[in-house]
Write an enzyme that holds these catalytic residues in place. Structure first.
Site, PDB file in Angstrom:
ATOM      1  N   GLY A   1      59.247 -11.537  -9.664  1.00 31.06           N
ATOM      2  CA  GLY A   1      59.729 -12.704 -10.098  1.00 31.06           C
ATOM      3  C   GLY A   1      60.860 -13.417  -9.122  1.00 31.06           C
ATOM      4  CG  HIS A   2      62.148 -17.005 -10.482  1.00 29.37           C
ATOM      5  ND1 HIS A   2      62.231 -18.281 -10.980  1.00 29.37           N
ATOM      6  CD2 HIS A   2      62.337 -16.137 -11.677  1.00 29.37           C
ATOM      7  CE1 HIS A   2      62.267 -18.117 -12.309  1.00 29.37           C
ATOM      8  NE2 HIS A   2      62.254 -16.897 -12.779  1.00 29.37           N
TER       9      HIS A   2
END
Lengths: 351, 351, 351
Positions: free
Chosen positions: A247-248
């Site tokens: 994820g980011h």
């Protein structure tokens, strides 16, 4: 498969040969499965018995391993040199250097020496590719991507804007790096608006990313505890298996390993040398200390200490988890037993 | 990064500026991480302390937030306007309108105004693409696909026969929409035959589909409780993260959010505004009521009520789940305690 | 949709028609959802009530099913012939035979009769493709790939070196077969080296591989209990859903089914006819006996007996698992009850 004499293999691998150098090696196999044409390997005394029963024609063995006169090559890392022997016996030719006539290059693309760009690759404006790096067919680089030297990018990989890869990275087919993270917020009217994720993903040297894995970009202002830097970042030597989601804003330390179908939510920190087993999940903002071992299927919702070995949901120390799992099978029976006791000692049943 | 004066940014975002309009904004950051060149944002009094300690040069703040004279832009949705400010400061140019010379278009393709079709796209017979929609490189549309206006389809997306997308959708790289659902049956001789899945997938307006996610088509006659309509359908404003599997005949309500690695088996119904955390799984034919919140890793085998907040396997109310998890660690010890009691009160041990 | 008279459909499907052969069939639907233009199907007496309430215009029914005079086609496999009827009513034309002018073919490629190769396909040296096999757009075959007859390879599939597919296989978009397995070892200096995975993946006849699924190649010397053969191998009729990971050296028996997001670690053996539900995981080297049924989300860390039906983590017999799950909700309450008893009978509390 290309047969080779043991003595010549010793020269290629720069190892010392004992026994008949004319022994011909035609294959590679584990100790138990090897036939007289095969090279096998022993990593230590633990496999003494398998070695004695093995029918291999030659062995890679540690420096002080007693081979009882069988042909061998001496090495401090038998399995690593077995890996190198696979390269010798099963050579796989990469595409020759050169840019295929069908590749589409944007303006200002910088190509190093002996770069190979395969058919139907599309390379965006301002991208750069280091010496000897190979792009197989149909790789897409968005504008501003930078790739180091000696990388191999397999077919169908998509690198989004400004992604950077270090040297000697291998990206398997279908991986998508730098896609926009899963981040939205609400307008005053209650509808959702995307937060543009425009911080380039940075990947270090000697990393591998598995087939169809996805690594998302973060955005300026994205929260991470006590870190001004919000880029998604993989250190050096990080190995990521297939179908992994990163994820980011995640930060992954050097040498970490992530097995297939692992999911890391945003802004988590994975320490150096951490191992995460298949299908484990890590929640937003969690910190996993260096050297921790997270078992397959574990659901990590809170921080994990350095060096911890955990399993389960919530994560527990490995042995505790196995005991809990064993006990859980007896739970229906336990309920009955407690009911029995309550009757006997005249306590109001909890049922 | 493109520096901009606060006053000009106010004009671009159509917001009211307080304080020196000549303050130059060069970056964007969260409250704690911001430096004097950065624009930051405060969503409410909850972050008062962080605001006071913050070193940002300017802030997006709610209408009634006391800024003690610091430069700011007033807005009812500070985070949403922060997102818009990212667009201003980190502009990302889309490919220019036009069809790349290498794109292959089948017969009867209808293109709107200012459509952009990237290199090596392949567009099947009878497909249509709305105004200003952009297809990046190597997008494949099978025959009959229809895409609305103002969509962005990233590289390597594959849309199968007759898939329809609404307006303003974003599809990340590698997503596959309209593949044939996992449905087989047996011939009289006991061998398997595929049931052809030929009901087109329908996706509403303002949807996002993450990288390498997969959404399957259904088939006529596919069962769904009480529904004659068996198409796989996503409503408006549905946001789907990376590596999500959406099975044949699933119906997803407006505004639902599905995090990474979620798997929805066939024919399930996901209500409006439902949130499903990462790696959760939903079994065949399950109904999840509007507004429900399904935690990460949850295994949903039965229906979930509207507005419920559940976690675990089987799904439990959140607080119960956390208590069950805490108690589960004490299960081995509990077995010992019950054995002890049984001895004491002379009940035959259940062991 | 192409309307057809019942009598003509009977001829096309080679079935016996009862009732008016001029009845026009314009659609297909389940019993409950069917209208007078629809063909529906009944698999047995179990659905007698639905049949009686159904408004379909015609039915596929078993040989001895009493239809009370409604128009029908008699068959021993009503659902399978319903699947065949979908093909008749919803025909989907495959690309015509021929090699698209934009396809790039390496040296020594062997194409069978009536092969179809779509736009922007890239076919490596020495690959071979059987009669009537269709490659949609942008398929990449690395050197040495061999594909049987009557296969359909959807757009964006990547088959790595020397992968072999049998006859009548269907590969959905984005699948990656033959990528290098997740196997590394250490050099003497402690850094990691990849073990080259060069044993070609073998896939049998009548297999389907779902969208964006990944199947890894193994390497010579890769361990598998008691097996000299270390290739990753899928037997005949294996059906794999979307986003499934199949690790290096896995062996999957005929007719096995793997649902979406399943992960098989390396060297596991999955017996004939095994069914594995969505998101289940199988650890390294595990053996699952023929005919076993592994429920969705199950974590398989040890061997599973032939024919077993298991669920949970660790896997338990299905009914036990459901009882354990029901009991687990009462665990916090159980702890309180035991504490109460301890007070009453004067046992030192375990708390």
């Amino acid at each position: 498969m290309k047969p080779v004499q043991l003595g010549k293999l010793a020269v290629e691998l720069d190892l010392e040969c004992e026994g008949d150098p004319a022994v011909e090696v035609r294959g590679l196999a584990g100790l138990r499965d090897a036939s007289p044409q095969d090279l096998s390997f022993v990593t230590g005394e633990r496999y003494r018995k398998d070695f004695e029963l093995s029918g291999a024609g030659a062995y890679l063995v540690p420096p002080d391993f007693d081979t009882d006169g069988r042909p061998c090559l001496r090495t401090r890392a038998p399995y690593a040199d077995f890996a190198r022997a696979i390269e010798v016996l099963h050579p796989r030719s990469k595409p020759a250097p050169g840019v295929h006539e069908t590749a589409v290059l944007g303006g200002g693309v910088a190509l190093g020496k002996d770069v190979s760009v395969g058919p139907y690759c599309v390379i965006g404006t301002g991208a750069s590719i280091g010496d000897r790096t190979c792009l197989h067919a149909q790789v897409v680089l968005y504008p501003g991507v930078r790739i180091g030297v000696d990388c191999e990018i397999h077919s169908g990989v998509h690198l989004r804007d400004d992604v950077t890869l270090g040297d000697r990275c291998v990206i398997q087919s279908g991986a998508v790096i730098g896609g926009e993270g899963f981040g939205f917020t609400f307008r005053a009217d209650g509808t959702r608006i995307r937060v543009p994720h425009r911080c380039p993903v940075e990947i270090g040297d000697d990393c591998e990313i598995g087939a169809n894995s996805t690594i998302d970009a973060s955005h300026p202002g994205h929260p991470r505890r006590g870190h001004p830097e919000v880029r998604t970042r993989l250190g050096n030597g990080v190995k990521v298996d297939n179908l992994v989601q990163i994820g980011h804003g995640t930060d992954i330390g050097d040498g970490a390993m992530l097995c297939a179908l692992v999911g890391l939510a945003g802004s988590s920190e994975v320490g150096r040398g951490v191992y995460i087993g298949g299908q484990a999940g890590v929640a937003d903002g969690v910190r996993i200390g260096p050297g921790a071992l997270i078992g397959g299927g574990t659901g990590v919702a809170g921080d994990i200490e350095a060096g911890a070995q955990v399993l389960g949901y919530p994560p527990m120390e490995r042995r505790l988890w196995w005991r809990v799992m064993a006990a859980s099978k007896r739970l229906p029976q336990l309920l009955r037993r407690v009911r029995e006791i309550e009757k006997k000692v005249d306590v109001a049943s909890g049922d």
